[in-house]
Motif scaffolding. Structure first.
Motif, PDB file in Angstrom:
ATOM      1  N   ALA A  17       0.834  -1.209   0.000  1.00  0.00           N
ATOM      2  CA  ALA A  17       0.000   0.000   0.000  1.00  0.00           C
ATOM      3  C   ALA A  17       0.868   1.258   0.000  1.00  0.00           C
ATOM      4  O   ALA A  17       0.567   2.231  -0.710  1.00  0.00           O
ATOM      5  N   ILE A  20       2.489   1.611  -3.505  1.00  0.00           N
ATOM      6  CA  ILE A  20       1.473   2.058  -4.467  1.00  0.00           C
ATOM      7  C   ILE A  20       1.116   3.519  -4.205  1.00  0.00           C
ATOM      8  O   ILE A  20       0.899   4.295  -5.147  1.00  0.00           O
ATOM      9  N   GLY A  21       1.081   3.920  -2.930  1.00  0.00           N
ATOM     10  CA  GLY A  21       0.821   5.322  -2.606  1.00  0.00           C
ATOM     11  C   GLY A  21       1.901   6.247  -3.150  1.00  0.00           C
ATOM     12  O   GLY A  21       1.606   7.314  -3.697  1.00  0.00           O
ATOM     13  N   GLY A  24       1.421   6.500  -6.702  1.00  0.00           N
ATOM     14  CA  GLY A  24       0.232   7.318  -6.942  1.00  0.00           C
ATOM     15  C   GLY A  24       0.525   8.804  -6.875  1.00  0.00           C
ATOM     16  O   GLY A  24      -0.193   9.610  -7.466  1.00  0.00           O
ATOM     17  N   LEU A  30      -3.887   7.474  -8.296  1.00  0.00           N
ATOM     18  CA  LEU A  30      -4.335   7.005  -6.986  1.00  0.00           C
ATOM     19  C   LEU A  30      -4.042   8.069  -5.931  1.00  0.00           C
ATOM     20  O   LEU A  30      -3.104   8.852  -6.085  1.00  0.00           O
ATOM     21  N   GLY A  32      -2.176   9.281  -3.272  1.00  0.00           N
ATOM     22  CA  GLY A  32      -0.888   8.885  -2.732  1.00  0.00           C
ATOM     23  C   GLY A  32      -0.775   8.918  -1.226  1.00  0.00           C
ATOM     24  O   GLY A  32      -0.484   7.902  -0.589  1.00  0.00           O
ATOM     25  N   LEU A  35      -3.111   6.532   0.743  1.00  0.00           N
ATOM     26  CA  LEU A  35      -2.685   5.136   0.654  1.00  0.00           C
ATOM     27  C   LEU A  35      -1.485   4.858   1.549  1.00  0.00           C
ATOM     28  O   LEU A  35      -1.436   3.821   2.223  1.00  0.00           O
ATOM     29  N   CYS A  36      -0.514   5.765   1.550  1.00  0.00           N
ATOM     30  CA  CYS A  36       0.662   5.587   2.422  1.00  0.00           C
ATOM     31  C   CYS A  36       0.239   5.552   3.884  1.00  0.00           C
ATOM     32  O   CYS A  36       0.649   4.669   4.640  1.00  0.00           O
ATOM     33  N   GLY A  38      -2.740   4.939   5.054  1.00  0.00           N
ATOM     34  CA  GLY A  38      -3.584   3.765   5.282  1.00  0.00           C
ATOM     35  C   GLY A  38      -2.766   2.497   5.469  1.00  0.00           C
ATOM     36  O   GLY A  38      -3.129   1.620   6.253  1.00  0.00           O
ATOM     37  N   GLY A  39      -1.653   2.381   4.744  1.00  0.00           N
ATOM     38  CA  GLY A  39      -0.776   1.230   4.931  1.00  0.00           C
ATOM     39  C   GLY A  39      -0.202   1.184   6.338  1.00  0.00           C
ATOM     40  O   GLY A  39      -0.157   0.132   6.972  1.00  0.00           O
TER      41      GLY A  39
END
Length: 166
Positions: A17, A20-21, A24, A30, A32, A35-36, A38-39
């Protein structure tokens, strides 16, 4: 499935995650920073790491919030100073959104530039005057992206340190 396997799986998913962030941020498809963050949140809730994981989450939260605030306020202030109105940015954003679907990957950037240039061309009346405003908007968008990338990398760094410490 034992607890050690679950911990490894959660850590792996959190790392994916975060990566991918970061991607993004570079390719704005996405969200970014969310996501970071959230990971790290996923890792803090489900992984075994004691109290250190909550400190990592707190630091990542501060980085994400400060990054998000600075990402919009600093470039926006520069645009206000250079005289680019919000309406121009709105038109650039809308054309960027259309461009995103018309031309994959680069359409967002192309649409944004075209939208800002057209709005400034209509507002100012000629190409000579519209181009400096367009360049200022591009500089602001680039600065915003760099700030978000810095925050995303900061979150990733804190998380890796947390993995080592926890």
């Amino acid at each position: 499935m034992n607890l050690a396997e679950t911990d490894t799986l959660v850590t792996f998913i959190a790392g994916v995650a975060i990566v991918i962030g970061i991607l993004g941020v570079i390719v704005p498809v996405l969200p970014g920073l969310p996501l970071c963050w959230g990971g790290v949140l996923l890792w803090a809730i489900f992984a075994d790491g004691g109290w250190a994981k909550w400190v990592v989450l707190a630091v990542a939260t501060v980085i994400a919030v400060v990054g998000a605030v600075v990402q919009y306020s600093w470039p926006g202030r520069n645009l206000k100073r250079s005289g680019v109105p919000n309406r121009t940015l709105l038109i650039g954003g809308l054309l960027g959104l259309v461009g995103f679907f018309v031309v994959p990957v680069v359409g967002l950037i192309l649409g944004f530039v075209l939208g800002v240039w057209l709005a400034e061309r209509m507002r100012l009346g000629d190409n000579q005057s519209a181009w400096p405003s367009t360049k200022n908007a591009l500089k602001a968008a680039g600065l915003s992206m760099l700030i978000e990338l810095g925050a995303a990398l900061g979150i990733a760094f804190v998380w890796v340190v947390g993995l080592i410490v926890a």
